[in-house]
Design an enzyme around this catalytic site. Structure first.
Site, PDB file in Angstrom:
ATOM      1  N   HIS A  73       0.748  -1.170   0.048  1.00 50.66           N
ATOM      2  CA  HIS A  73       0.129  -0.067   0.036  1.00 50.66           C
ATOM      3  C   HIS A  73       0.690   1.220  -0.060  1.00 50.66           C
ATOM      4  O   HIS A  73       1.913   1.269   0.504  1.00 50.66           O
ATOM      5  CB  HIS A  73      -0.986   0.241   1.261  1.00 50.66           C
ATOM      6  CG  HIS A  73      -2.077  -0.925   1.032  1.00 50.66           C
ATOM      7  ND1 HIS A  73      -3.294  -0.609   1.651  1.00 50.66           N
ATOM      8  CD2 HIS A  73      -2.142  -2.164   0.327  1.00 50.66           C
ATOM      9  CE1 HIS A  73      -4.200  -1.571   1.071  1.00 50.66           C
ATOM     10  NE2 HIS A  73      -3.648  -2.553   0.535  1.00 50.66           N
ATOM     11  N   TYR A 201     -10.067   5.429   6.480  1.00 49.45           N
ATOM     12  CA  TYR A 201     -10.358   5.708   7.934  1.00 49.45           C
ATOM     13  C   TYR A 201     -11.506   6.806   8.058  1.00 49.45           C
ATOM     14  O   TYR A 201     -11.206   7.853   7.386  1.00 49.45           O
ATOM     15  CB  TYR A 201      -9.304   6.560   8.512  1.00 49.45           C
ATOM     16  CG  TYR A 201      -8.071   5.352   8.731  1.00 49.45           C
ATOM     17  CD1 TYR A 201      -7.094   4.903   7.761  1.00 49.45           C
ATOM     18  CD2 TYR A 201      -7.792   4.832   9.908  1.00 49.45           C
ATOM     19  CE1 TYR A 201      -5.982   4.337   8.048  1.00 49.45           C
ATOM     20  CE2 TYR A 201      -6.782   4.078  10.104  1.00 49.45           C
ATOM     21  CZ  TYR A 201      -6.037   3.789   9.279  1.00 49.45           C
ATOM     22  OH  TYR A 201      -4.830   2.729   9.469  1.00 49.45           O
ATOM     23  N   PRO A 293      -5.735   0.847  18.663  1.00 49.25           N
ATOM     24  CA  PRO A 293      -5.229  -0.105  17.329  1.00 49.25           C
ATOM     25  C   PRO A 293      -5.262   1.123  16.106  1.00 49.25           C
ATOM     26  O   PRO A 293      -4.962   0.785  15.000  1.00 49.25           O
ATOM     27  CB  PRO A 293      -6.423  -1.011  17.047  1.00 49.25           C
ATOM     28  CG  PRO A 293      -7.504  -0.857  17.911  1.00 49.25           C
ATOM     29  CD  PRO A 293      -6.901  -0.076  19.334  1.00 49.25           C
ATOM     30  N   LYS A 297      -0.260   0.207  15.116  1.00 53.37           N
ATOM     31  CA  LYS A 297       1.350   0.183  15.752  1.00 53.37           C
ATOM     32  C   LYS A 297       1.529  -0.991  16.451  1.00 53.37           C
ATOM     33  O   LYS A 297       2.804  -1.266  16.671  1.00 53.37           O
ATOM     34  CB  LYS A 297       1.640   1.606  16.516  1.00 53.37           C
ATOM     35  CG  LYS A 297       1.551   2.717  15.554  1.00 53.37           C
ATOM     36  CD  LYS A 297       2.718   2.659  14.571  1.00 53.37           C
ATOM     37  CE  LYS A 297       2.538   3.815  13.396  1.00 53.37           C
ATOM     38  NZ  LYS A 297       3.113   3.455  12.258  1.00 53.37           N
ATOM     39  N   TYR A 385       2.852   7.076  10.157  1.00 53.20           N
ATOM     40  CA  TYR A 385       1.941   5.777   9.709  1.00 53.20           C
ATOM     41  C   TYR A 385       2.893   5.066   9.009  1.00 53.20           C
ATOM     42  O   TYR A 385       2.842   3.868   9.546  1.00 53.20           O
ATOM     43  CB  TYR A 385       1.024   6.442   8.677  1.00 53.20           C
ATOM     44  CG  TYR A 385      -0.072   5.518   8.406  1.00 53.20           C
ATOM     45  CD1 TYR A 385      -1.152   5.190   9.188  1.00 53.20           C
ATOM     46  CD2 TYR A 385       0.218   4.666   7.209  1.00 53.20           C
ATOM     47  CE1 TYR A 385      -1.984   4.331   8.833  1.00 53.20           C
ATOM     48  CE2 TYR A 385      -1.032   3.697   7.063  1.00 53.20           C
ATOM     49  CZ  TYR A 385      -1.929   3.547   7.904  1.00 53.20           C
ATOM     50  OH  TYR A 385      -2.791   2.583   7.556  1.00 53.20           O
TER      51      TYR A 385
HETATM   52  P1  FAD Z   1       0.956 -11.330  21.844  1.00 47.65           P
HETATM   53  O1  FAD Z   1       0.708 -11.330  20.240  1.00 47.65           O
HETATM   54  O2  FAD Z   1      -0.235 -10.962  22.492  1.00 47.65           O
HETATM   55  O3  FAD Z   1       1.662 -12.765  22.112  1.00 47.65           O
HETATM   56  C1  FAD Z   1       1.658 -12.878  23.471  1.00 47.65           C
HETATM   57  C2  FAD Z   1       1.579 -14.497  23.702  1.00 47.65           C
HETATM   58  O4  FAD Z   1       1.976 -14.980  24.935  1.00 47.65           O
HETATM   59  C3  FAD Z   1       0.073 -14.958  23.301  1.00 47.65           C
HETATM   60  O5  FAD Z   1       0.409 -16.172  22.181  1.00 47.65           O
HETATM   61  C4  FAD Z   1      -0.088 -15.632  24.665  1.00 47.65           C
HETATM   62  O6  FAD Z   1      -1.056 -16.760  24.524  1.00 47.65           O
HETATM   63  C5  FAD Z   1       1.033 -16.121  25.000  1.00 47.65           C
HETATM   64  N1  FAD Z   1       0.949 -16.196  26.601  1.00 47.65           N
HETATM   65  C6  FAD Z   1       0.448 -15.363  27.722  1.00 47.65           C
HETATM   66  N2  FAD Z   1       0.588 -15.407  28.598  1.00 47.65           N
HETATM   67  C7  FAD Z   1       1.305 -16.752  28.816  1.00 47.65           C
HETATM   68  C8  FAD Z   1       1.831 -17.717  29.756  1.00 47.65           C
HETATM   69  N3  FAD Z   1       1.665 -17.468  31.052  1.00 47.65           N
HETATM   70  N4  FAD Z   1       2.790 -18.500  29.351  1.00 47.65           N
HETATM   71  C9  FAD Z   1       2.998 -18.731  27.969  1.00 47.65           C
HETATM   72  N5  FAD Z   1       2.350 -17.974  27.183  1.00 47.65           N
HETATM   73  C10 FAD Z   1       1.634 -17.105  27.316  1.00 47.65           C
HETATM   74  N6  FAD Z   1      -0.797  -4.095  15.353  1.00 47.65           N
HETATM   75  C11 FAD Z   1      -0.090  -3.782  14.184  1.00 47.65           C
HETATM   76  O7  FAD Z   1       0.832  -3.426  14.278  1.00 47.65           O
HETATM   77  N7  FAD Z   1      -1.093  -3.284  12.941  1.00 47.65           N
HETATM   78  C12 FAD Z   1      -2.530  -3.609  13.027  1.00 47.65           C
HETATM   79  O8  FAD Z   1      -2.870  -3.559  12.176  1.00 47.65           O
HETATM   80  C13 FAD Z   1      -2.989  -3.999  14.575  1.00 47.65           C
HETATM   81  N8  FAD Z   1      -4.396  -4.100  14.372  1.00 47.65           N
HETATM   82  C14 FAD Z   1      -5.146  -4.723  15.594  1.00 47.65           C
HETATM   83  C15 FAD Z   1      -6.077  -4.993  15.436  1.00 47.65           C
HETATM   84  C16 FAD Z   1      -6.853  -5.434  16.553  1.00 47.65           C
HETATM   85  C17 FAD Z   1      -8.247  -5.876  16.534  1.00 47.65           C
HETATM   86  C18 FAD Z   1      -6.101  -5.971  17.782  1.00 47.65           C
HETATM   87  C19 FAD Z   1      -6.740  -6.516  19.031  1.00 47.65           C
HETATM   88  C20 FAD Z   1      -4.840  -5.721  17.866  1.00 47.65           C
HETATM   89  C21 FAD Z   1      -4.089  -5.040  16.699  1.00 47.65           C
HETATM   90  N9  FAD Z   1      -2.726  -4.966  16.699  1.00 47.65           N
HETATM   91  C22 FAD Z   1      -2.136  -4.297  15.569  1.00 47.65           C
HETATM   92  C23 FAD Z   1      -1.998  -5.057  17.694  1.00 47.65           C
HETATM   93  C24 FAD Z   1      -1.232  -6.358  17.699  1.00 47.65           C
HETATM   94  O9  FAD Z   1      -1.873  -7.433  17.504  1.00 47.65           O
HETATM   95  C25 FAD Z   1      -0.551  -6.637  19.081  1.00 47.65           C
HETATM   96  O10 FAD Z   1       0.461  -5.651  19.305  1.00 47.65           O
HETATM   97  C26 FAD Z   1       0.673  -7.821  18.932  1.00 47.65           C
HETATM   98  O11 FAD Z   1      -0.157  -9.095  18.748  1.00 47.65           O
HETATM   99  C27 FAD Z   1       1.589  -7.773  20.019  1.00 47.65           C
HETATM  100  O12 FAD Z   1       2.391  -9.128  19.800  1.00 47.65           O
HETATM  101  P2  FAD Z   1       3.093  -9.617  21.046  1.00 47.65           P
HETATM  102  O13 FAD Z   1       3.998 -10.631  20.704  1.00 47.65           O
HETATM  103  O14 FAD Z   1       3.881  -8.549  21.960  1.00 47.65           O
HETATM  104  O15 FAD Z   1       1.761 -10.241  21.977  1.00 47.65           O
HETATM  105  C1  DHB Z   2      -5.791  -2.655  10.457  1.00 45.69           C
HETATM  106  C2  DHB Z   2      -6.076  -2.329  11.833  1.00 45.69           C
HETATM  107  C3  DHB Z   2      -6.012  -1.174  12.085  1.00 45.69           C
HETATM  108  O1  DHB Z   2      -5.943  -0.553  13.181  1.00 45.69           O
HETATM  109  C4  DHB Z   2      -5.334  -0.290  11.101  1.00 45.69           C
HETATM  110  O2  DHB Z   2      -5.255   1.039  11.403  1.00 45.69           O
HETATM  111  C5  DHB Z   2      -5.027  -0.430   9.993  1.00 45.69           C
HETATM  112  C6  DHB Z   2      -5.269  -1.768   9.374  1.00 45.69           C
HETATM  113  C7  DHB Z   2      -6.005  -4.168  10.196  1.00 45.69           C
HETATM  114  O3  DHB Z   2      -6.531  -4.870  10.779  1.00 45.69           O
HETATM  115  O4  DHB Z   2      -5.688  -4.284   8.975  1.00 45.69           O
END
Ligand code: FAD
Ligand code: DHB
Length: 391
Positions: A73, A201, A293, A297, A385
């Site tokens: 994109h 958006y 979200p 980021k 962004y």
């Molecule tokens: P997580 O992905 O939460 O991974 C943590 C892992 O630890 C999990 O698998 C969990 O099961 C495991 N865990 C927890 N406790 C324990 C334990 N006690 N023992 C063993 N394992 C454990 N971010 C973006 O950059 N771009 C986007 O477009 C975006 N959109 C989003 C949309 C939504 C709806 C949501 C909810 C989030 C979005 N995010 C986005 C955020 C992004 O998904 C998170 O920031 C990302 O998953 C963080 O990664 P992480 O590895 O830190 O944590």
């Molecule tokens: C997505 C989520 C977001 O919050 C965003 O700003 C852009 C993309 C996504 O889930 O694709």
């Protein structure tokens, strides 16, 4: 007792990428994951990767499928007052973004680790961490109903917002910065081609809406809703009708609808703890910070933390130089705070705040006008962004 160099709790993007980058440098790790492999590979979350994350996946050899299947994109659309305004991100910054689902990144990283003989223990829940201030910290975990232990040099807390690492620290060890927003997002995944090539958006008087996608045949859409909204109280027809209202513009935009495969509500908060290190425990990704979200980021920040920590660990193991570990928290937090600022700002710009005064509503309208008409303002948005540099 098992033994490894770096004990990693959590097989999300942070834990898996850390394990992968360390393995490329010959540093051993074990990843503990509470859920099954299938669960983490199917969990629909982030979708938008910054330029830096795209380059990272390529450079560390896990970008091939992303390059085949991801959608590049070059801009986004801001829609308000029924009008659409394109922000040409690549023209303004030289950088592009990639739509490629977080669960696909997770699948690619798991496949790479397992192919290289890496150890990921699924359905292995960490239940405690001990001896954080000694030379041999330990993780206690439960698998197959049995409690076991891993002894390591370093523990990486990549266990997300609801993990055990952050709460395991003594009261007073961390300072918490927190903001809860008075709304949530109702998100859907639908089997229908995206109605626009780029993300839209929308700021609408009934609330924010976002059109994004996962592939040429799968759309992802979000609606601002109450923080405690019951997703099941919404029929599919009601969701599409509300999206159609909020995403309408004066140029005849048509929102295509289709079967909704999944829906759910996400709460919105900003959250940071400081510092990100306690003895031999390091916090990364959502375990340490949450962004609303809106700016997409979260996953990108998790990868940035991982790059900073992996470089520090490589220096430590190779040269016995601990400077990078000592400065990990400060270095990672500089980028974290800038992404927090951007996510908070974009959230404030795009949502409807029920209790805003008429003056505050005019301020939001003026800012939307400014950000879509001034090249300087558009460049600021675009630069954040597409993603700021590391450090
Ligand atoms: P997580 O992905 O939460 O991974 C943590 C892992 O630890 C999990 O698998 C969990 O099961 C495991 N865990 C927890 N406790 C324990 C334990 N006690 N023992 C063993 N394992 C454990 N971010 C973006 O950059 N771009 C986007 O477009 C975006 N959109 C989003 C949309 C939504 C709806 C949501 C909810 C989030 C979005 N995010 C986005 C955020 C992004 O998904 C998170 O920031 C990302 O998953 C963080 O990664 P992480 O590895 O830190 O944590
Ligand atoms: C997505 C989520 C977001 O919050 C965003 O700003 C852009 C993309 C996504 O889930 O694709």
């Amino acid at each position: 007792m098992m033994r490894t160099q770096v004990g990693i709790i959590g097989a999300g993007p942070a834990g898996l990428m850390l394990s992968h980058l360390l393995a490329l440098e010959g540093i051993s790790s074990v990843v503990l994951e509470a859920h099954t492999r299938d669960y983490v590979e199917q969990r629909i979350r982030a979708g938008l990767m910054e330029h830096f994350s795209v380059e990272l996946l390529r450079q560390c050899g896990v970008g091939a499928r992303m390059d085949r299947e991801g959608l590049v994109h070059h801009g986004i659309v801001l829609r308000f007052g029924g009008r659409s305004h394109r922000i040409p991100v690549t023209d303004l910054t030289g950088k592009s973004m990639m739509i490629y689902g977080q669960h696909e990144v997770v699948k690619d990283l798991i496949a790479a680790r397992l192919a290289a003989g890496g150890q990921i223990l699924f359905e292995a829940e960490a239940v405690g961490i001990d001896e954080l201030h000694g030379e041999r910290p330990r993780i206690r975990f439960r698998q197959d109903g049995r409690e076991q232990q891993i002894e390591c040099d370093i523990i990486a807390g990549c266990d997300g917002f609801h993990g055990i690492c952050r709460p395991a620290l003594p009261l007073g060890a961390l300072t918490v910065y927190d903001k809860i927003y008075p709304f949530g997002w109702l998100g859907i995944l639908a089997d229908v081609a995206p109605s626009n090539d780029e993300l839209v958006y929308a700021n609408h008087e009934r609330g924010y809406a976002l059109l994004t996608m996962r592939s040429p045949s799968v759309s992802r859409l979000y609606l601002q809703c109450a923080p405690d909204e019951d997703a099941d109280a919404w029929t599919d027809e009601a969701i599409w009708a509300e999206l159609r209202t909020r995403l309408a513009d004066d140029s005849g935009f048509v929102l295509q609808s289709g079967p909704i495969r999944q829906k759910g509500v996400t709460a919105m908060r900003s959250y940071v703890v400081e510092p990100l290190r306690h003895g031999r425990l390091f916090l990364l990704g959502d375990a340490a910070h949450i962004v609303p979200p809106t700016g997409a980021k979260g996953m990108n920040l998790a990868f940035a933390d991982v790059v900073v920590l992996s470089r520090a660990l490589i220096d430590w193991y190779r040269k016995r130089n601990g400077d990078g570990l000592d400065s990990y928290s400060a270095t990672a937090l500089r980028r974290v705070w800038k992404a927090e600022r951007f996510s908070w700002w974009l959230t404030s710009l795009m949502h409807r705040f029920e209790h805003a005064t008429p003056f505050e509503r005019r301020m939001q309208a003026a800012e939307l006008d400014y950000v879509t008409s001034s090249r300087a303002a558009m460049t600021t948005l675009a630069e954040n962004y597409a993603g700021l540099p590391l450090g």
